[in-house]
Every structure is written in structure tokens, then in C-alpha cells.
Design a protein around this motif. Sequence first.
Motif, PDB file in Angstrom:
ATOM      1  N   GLU A   1      32.392  42.153  40.947  1.00 37.94           N
ATOM      2  CA  GLU A   1      31.394  43.216  41.055  1.00 37.94           C
ATOM      3  C   GLU A   1      30.781  43.515  39.694  1.00 37.94           C
ATOM      4  OE1 GLU A   1      34.020  43.444  44.430  1.00 37.94           O
ATOM      5  OE2 GLU A   1      34.383  43.346  42.291  1.00 37.94           O
ATOM      6  N   SER A   2      31.500  43.137  38.649  1.00 33.88           N
ATOM      7  CA  SER A   2      30.996  43.472  37.328  1.00 33.88           C
ATOM      8  C   SER A   2      30.090  42.384  36.791  1.00 33.88           C
ATOM      9  CB  SER A   2      32.171  43.684  36.371  1.00 33.88           C
ATOM     10  OG  SER A   2      32.824  42.456  36.154  1.00 33.88           O
ATOM     11  N   ARG A   3      29.689  41.480  37.686  1.00 30.51           N
ATOM     12  CA  ARG A   3      28.820  40.410  37.198  1.00 30.51           C
ATOM     13  C   ARG A   3      27.460  40.999  36.824  1.00 30.51           C
ATOM     14  NH1 ARG A   3      29.017  39.079  42.796  1.00 30.51           N
ATOM     15  NH2 ARG A   3      27.164  39.879  43.791  1.00 30.51           N
ATOM     16  N   PRO A   4      26.743  40.297  35.972  1.00 33.70           N
ATOM     17  CA  PRO A   4      25.437  40.795  35.548  1.00 33.70           C
ATOM     18  C   PRO A   4      24.574  41.135  36.750  1.00 33.70           C
ATOM     19  CG  PRO A   4      26.027  38.814  34.345  1.00 33.70           C
ATOM     20  CD  PRO A   4      27.067  39.026  35.378  1.00 33.70           C
ATOM     21  N   ASP A   5      23.875  42.211  36.639  1.00 32.89           N
ATOM     22  CA  ASP A   5      23.095  42.690  37.771  1.00 32.89           C
ATOM     23  C   ASP A   5      21.733  42.015  37.742  1.00 32.89           C
ATOM     24  OD1 ASP A   5      22.405  44.104  39.957  1.00 32.89           O
ATOM     25  OD2 ASP A   5      21.710  45.847  38.805  1.00 32.89           O
ATOM     26  N   LEU A   6      21.715  40.738  37.939  1.00 36.09           N
ATOM     27  CA  LEU A   6      20.484  39.979  37.725  1.00 36.09           C
ATOM     28  C   LEU A   6      20.070  39.200  38.948  1.00 36.09           C
ATOM     29  CD1 LEU A   6      21.493  38.428  34.325  1.00 36.09           C
ATOM     30  CD2 LEU A   6      19.953  40.364  34.657  1.00 36.09           C
TER      31      LEU A   6
END
Lengths: 901, 114
Positions: free
Chosen positions: A78-83
Motif C-alpha cells: 500500500e505504501s507504493r508510490p501513488d503514481l
Amino acid sequence: MNTPRHDWKALVVRRAHATGADGLARHTIDELAAHLEDLYLEARASGRSERDAYAMAERALLESALATVPRSQTRAPESRPDLGEPPSRGLTGVGADVRFALRQLRRAPAFAAVAIATLGLGAGAATAIFSVIDTVLLRPLPFREPHQLVAIWEGNAVKALPKERLSPVNFMDYRGVQSSFTDAAAWWRPEVNLTRPDSEPVRVSAIEVSGNLFDLLGVSPQLGPGFPQHGPFYSRDPLAVISNRLWHQRYAADPGIVGRRLDSKDGNYIIVGVMPAGFDFPADVDLWLRLTWDLTQHSRGAHFMEAVGRLKPGVTAEQASRELASVSARLAAANAATNRDWMARAVPLLDDMLGYYRPALFVLLGAVGLLLVTACLNVASLLLARATVRAREMAVRAALGASRIRLVRQVLIESLVLAAAGTVAGGLSALGLLRIAIAALPASIPRLAATTTDVRLLAFALAVVAATAILFGVVPALVLSRTQASEALKDGTRTATSARGRRWNRVLVVVEVALACTVLVASALLVRSVSRMIHAPTGVSSHGVVTGTLQLSSSGYPTWPNVDQFYASFLDAVRRQPGVESAGAATALPLEAGWRLPFDVDGRPAAREDERPIAQHVAITSGYFEALRAQLVAGRWLTDRDTASAEPVIVVNQTFARRAFPGEEAVGKRIVSTARYIGPLGRNLLEAGPFRIVGVVADIHQAPLDQPDEPVIYHSARQFPFRAMTLVARGGDEASVIAALRSGLRALDPSLPLSNVRTMDDRLLARTAAPRLLMFVLVAFAILTVTLAVIGVYGLLACLVNERRRELAIRLALGAQPVALARLVTTQGLALTMGGVLLGLVLAQLAGGMLRGVLFETRPSDVVAMGTASGLLLAAAAVACLAPARRAARVAPSEGLKDHG
Amino acid sequence: MSHRRATEDAKKGSAELIILAIVEREAHHGYEIAKVIEERSNGGLTFTLATLYATLYRLEDRGWIKGRWVEKAGARRRCYYRITDAGRSVLAEQRADWSRFVAALSQVAGVKYA
């Protein structure tokens, strides 16, 4: 304000490297770089010089012990880049996925090779055997309405004669069963020699058959009218139909053959037809002679006719058999002496033609099915193991932003690539294996040569293979992609995911071992059965004996004394040839049955007609028993002096002596035999006898191996001559014995062909040809399935050891001996195998019914076979345990500390 | 025990509480968190980069805070941390603990609130 761009990431990476903190995650480097940049920019904004600002940022970095920052691989996805999706790196298209899949497979060449070879071999073997079975078993016979055709046999359960030829008179009664049959045809097999002045005489395989055969089958000659349609059942006009093969070989496909005389001394046959190339009924016959005598004028006790019937529409073989049985019962009541306990039955023609091959092919079908399933399970467990190992890779990619659909697509494409390679391998091996199968299987299997690879079957097998690869490639991927990445990323520890994968893998391996065990038990049973067949006592020593058949024509040897004279002088001439130790002849060799006829004991009150004992009658010449090294139990052998002008004498076997004279000396007793004529074949010159027993011979088995010994009377051929006899001659080497037979024949009658020249060993071995073949194929399948199962065991253990390295290392550090660790792994492997073996033994028992039809004196529960199979499998599994066990023993204690972030 | 050592120990024990408290109201990225600590403590408390981020990751690992990457036009992308529900309850607990501890300390050792 001049703000040069600094590469903050490079600064962080350099510093990390310098302080031994190489493992920093990318996002950590990003965060630290951003932090430094903020620090720098703020310092600049507050008026610091460029140099000061940079120095501040640098100091902040120098003060930090980067090695204490966790590698932080445990960040949730969930903490992956919000891209959204990460920028494409050439992996967006399917083509790229395929390339990636190929690269993945190249990176694991052993996995790819084993998986593709397994899929290919499994699908190939399955297709080849399915194709044979489809052609031989399932395709209808090339006759009109073939499902209506039945073979008719008689049997006598009391005498343990399950399948005997028909008596001609009985046949006529069966043919009259209007409610079941529209018609029936019958034939017997005379020996016919074709002679021409300008060429070697040849013996052809012929039948003398009722005139309705071709009508009944619904086939017509390719040339000529054949026997007249709706013509007589038998006729004194001798007509002949020849095979396409004979037409080509003997008559150079002469189109004017029809109407010519058949060049045989045995009768004035006119050729009226040439059958088409594919016609082969009964098997291997080249000459069909129309019946010239009345079947009703023969004996009910002589069983030598074969028959085929056409059932009325809607009537089944079982119904016809019931009808036949009631006719048999009626005949037995009216003709007790000849018909008591005899029972006729109808067998679907195709089943009958296949004989032993029918159950054998079904056993093969079962075996190949198990092989295919084992191959699929093996690939499944390989894929599962790989999926578990790759869970980490999946998690990393998920953490880097790959979506679940994306990952599943990748795995799907990888599976498809694997399946495609497997199907190509399968197609190729199917073609190759089918060719091998046709070459290796005996030509006597009906229709075998017509087998081609059936595209539908190939498609089916390949679909099974592809489905396996895809199912077991994708399902684990789906399951694993749902896993918490944090769990999957805990490298080197046993996670719940991999434990779940392993559990499934264990189940697959146990099932694989069980299936392999089943095939192995079946092949061990066949090996036992065949070895029993080969070593079954025949009562003779066959080694060094050459056999060959002679058939005297009725025109060349018109009287019985002529026949007797010929054989006496011929054998005399052969015995005088160098290299021949002994020579003789008989009407029935070991494992062949003689004529079964009733007899009486002289001096005893005549038994009731229906209770007269029956014995086989065989005529032999002097030298026959000696050539076969039969054992004389009492009295003497028959000699050349036992002629028609001397006292009527016989030799009986031990079973005869025991049954007819229990507790008494048989030698010297007299027998009254009613055997006069054996059709046109032989004639008893001494009428009723009585015959004095001059010798008792140890039992020579005169029946198929699976039938018990019967009472046998051996007549002197000089008193009971036959036109056709089989020669037996013993000598130092086969070639000189054969040369002796041929030169003896040339001197006496050059127009006589010596046919079917074979060693006695070959003849006896030919009796076991079908079971031996089945045995070889099953053993081959067993080796394949066991190999697959062992690969499965090995693969599983290797994975387990790999996963448990840490645990093993800790045990080692705590003082465990390496040997103990090896034992731990081996025990686990053997326990799995043992489970599979036990399951397999149960399966083999369940398949026992299928096997019973192909076994000889061997029960499906044979302990030796089961023990051998289990032992072999456990030994193979133990070998598979070796490498993983050694690896477990060589784990370095330090590995317990590594791998744990 | 030197003055410096005492501060270090206290910092270690309280770092988690401090960060949780900072991200309680709104999400901040690492540099902002460092700035807030520095400002609120008037420069009395500073964390090295390593300590700051190690603590952030540890908190995230435990599920007490959650990072979220945000990209703004023309700026470097940054990870903003926000407290989670679990973090909130831990924060409340820790606040209570520290209150009791400091109260006890003031009574026993005469330490007063700053």
C-alpha cells in the motif's frame, strides 16, 4: 541565486556504500535524498552560501549511521508510490511478456527441460497408445454391420476346456437357431501345398469354408464373382478364392487369373475370385476353398471347425449365447457320449479376434493413463514448487507497483510458453513413439498396421497437457499474488504461503508415487506371470530341437500305407544324416492339443455312453519322445516295429495312467478306442484294437499353458498314420539339422515343401509372445512413471532443504551432527514415498480385476510382485534423497544467521 | 552518566511517541517531521537521518503509521506519513504512560515539566 543541481541520490548511495549499508531500499534512498535536498534548499533560502548549504546537508548525512536503517523491505504494497502504473520498461506488451517468459525459463534450464520433456513424453506416449487402441479396439471391423457378427465356440467346463472349436455336426444345429442368427459360416484349416514345376513348392494358409462366408460378411472379391451368391453351403464343385497377397506373389497379379485352375495336387480347384487388399479374415489366410463335404455327416465328438455368425438385428451376443446354451443342453441330452458338458457360446467378433490383446490393450490404456496423470502431476508439482520459490519475486514486483492482473498475466504467459513447448514435444514424441509401437508390437495384432496418429487424439492429449501447465502455473500465482508481500518477503524463513504450497506439493508427490507404484506392481505381476509361463513345465527339453511341418497331398500319397511308408523312410534318412541325434514326428507338439475322443478299458464293463472317459489322441513316430527327451516312467517307447501288421500298442501319459488305473500298473493294460478316422487327415489302420499300453510317459503338456494336464494316448504313427505331421529333430547345431531335414526331403519327394521351420524354443516362446510384449511395454511405462515420481520426490526434498537451511543451520550450531540432518531429510523423503507406496498397493488391488485377464498363475495380490515393486520404488526414492540429504548435511552454521534482516 | 547520555536514552524511548504525535493531525514527510521536532523543541531535540527514518519504518512495519507517496508538479516525490487507527490507540496509551512516568519522576526526583 545560483543553485546548482546536486545528485543527492548518488551522495546517499556513496555514503551507504562507504559505511557498509549497501542494502538500502530504493525508496529509502529517495527519501533520504529528498530530505538532504530540503535541508540544502532551506539553508540556501535562509541566505547560506552554496558551499555552506551543501556542507550542512553533507554533515547531516555523515552523522547518520545508515547501516542502522532497516533494509525496510517490509513495507506494505500500500505504501507504493501513488503514481498508478510505473513507467513502462518494455514489459507492457504481450510480446515483451513472452520474451520475459522465455528469459525466465532460460534462467531455470533444468526446470524447463524436465517440465517440457515430462509433458512431451506423457502426451506422446498417451497419444501413441490411444491411437493403437482406437484403431485396433474401437474402430469397427471392415464388414457390413460388423456389430452383428459373432464368433461361435464350444467349451467344456468339466474338462477345463474354456474355448474349443466346434464339432461340424453341432455347428449345423447351432446354425439352425433361427431366433438368433440370420446365417452362420464355418471353416476348418486344411494344409494346402501349391506346386509348380518351375518354382519351389509353397504351403499356403488355407481354410475350407462354407460357401456363404463372403455373403455373410458382406464383402465381395475385387476380381471375379467369388463363390456364387446365395449358392450352396457345400458343393462337390471345388472353387477357390485367393488373397490379394497370393495373387501378387504367386500369380504376378495376372488379371486373367479368374477361371484358372489352382496349382495344387490336393484337388481340382477353379479360382473364382481375388479378395481386395485389406481383406484379412480369418487372419493370415491366403486361400478360401469352398466346402466340399456335408458337415452333418461327421462326428459330434471331433471339434475342429471355427465359425462366425450374423445376429438378427436387435439380438445381442448374450442373448444368442443363451439360445446356443439351450441348444447345447438339448444336444447333450440326446448325444450324451459326445456332447455331455459341452456348451456353445457367441462372442462379439472383434473381441474374439483380439483375444489376449483385448485385455492387454486395456491394461496398456490404464498404464498410459496413469503415466499421463503422473506426468501432469509432476509438472504441476514442479510449477507449484517454482511458484512458491517465486512468491518473493512476485512480492517485490508487486511492491514496485505491478498490479495483480499484470502479475497473473505474466505467469499465464509463462505457463502458455511452457505448454506450447510441451505440446510441440508431445506431438513429436507421439509420432515417434507410434512408429516404435507399431514396429515393436507383434504383427499378429489385428489391424495394427493400419494405425495412424489420430489428430483428434493428439489434440486431446495436448489439451490435457496444456491445461495442466496453465492450471498449475496460474492457480498458485493467483493464490500467491494475494499473499501479504511482507510475509513473502521474509526470505529464508518458512512462511505460511510456502507451507501451504508445500502441503499441496506433498499431496501431489504422494499421489505420483502411488500411481507409479500401481504401474510398477502391474509390470512386476506381468514379469512374474511371464516368467512362470516360460518356466512352466512342458515335460520336454526343447533346447536344441528343430521343428518343421510336412503335408502330404492326397494325390501324391493316395493310400494310408503310402503315407506311413513315406514318414518311415524319410525319418530313417534324416537320422542317418550327420549332426542329427534323434528325429521323429507327431500330430500335436507340446502345448498343442490332440484329438479328444472317448475310450474304454478292455475287460471292464462298458461305461454308460455319456460317462465314457475322454483322452487326447496323438499319433507319434519312433524317435519323437527321444528327440524331446521326454521321461519314460514305465515300460518302453514306441518303435518302428510297431506297425499295422504288429500288435496294436500305445503309450499313455501319467495323468492317463493315474485316472484310468488308480493304484495299478498301467503297462500291460488294454484300451479300446473308437477313433477310426480323423476327418480326411488320419486313419486308424487297426480299427478298434484293443491297444496294449506298452509305456507310460511323464506328462507332456498338450494344451495351452493355462489349462491343466489331460489324459493323453500316444498312438504309433505306423498304426495310425496322418498326412500332416510336425517333425522334431535334435542335433548339435540347428543349421545342420535343418539341412538334414531338407536333404532327406529332396531325396524322397522334391515337390514337398517343409514349412514353418522353427526351433522348439521359438515355438514355445511364441506361445508367450503376447504376455511378453505386454510385459515389456508395461515395464517401460513403469520405468517412466517411477522416474517421474522420483523426480517429484527429489524436487520436493530439494525445495524443503532449501527452505529449511536456516533451521538446519541452527540445529547444526546447537550441536546436531551433519549425519543426523541428512537422516532427517532422508526419513522425510522415505516417509512420503512409503505413503505413496501404500496408496499405490491399494490402487493396484483395485485394478486387479483388469489385470486378472492377462495374468498366468499369478494373483493380483502376489506378495513377491508387490514387495518387489515397493522395494524398487523405495530404493529409487532413497537415491532421490541422496543429493538433498547431502546438501542438508553441508549447511554452514553461519547460514542460520544470514538471511534474516 | 553524562548529560548527553541521558538525553540520548530518553530520545530513543520517546522517539516513537514524538513522531506519532507529529503525524497525528496531518500527514508529513520525513523532512517536515524533522523540522517540526526541531521547532517544537526549540532545537533541543534533533534526530539523525538514520534514527528518524529507522523509526518511521519501524512504526510503519508495526502498522502504526502509513506512508503514501505523493508527487507534485515540479517537485521531488515524497512519502507522507499519517497515523493509523492502531497508531492512534498506541499514542493514547503512550501519552498516558509518559504522563504517569513524568508525574512520578517529578514527585520522586523533583523533575518539573519544562
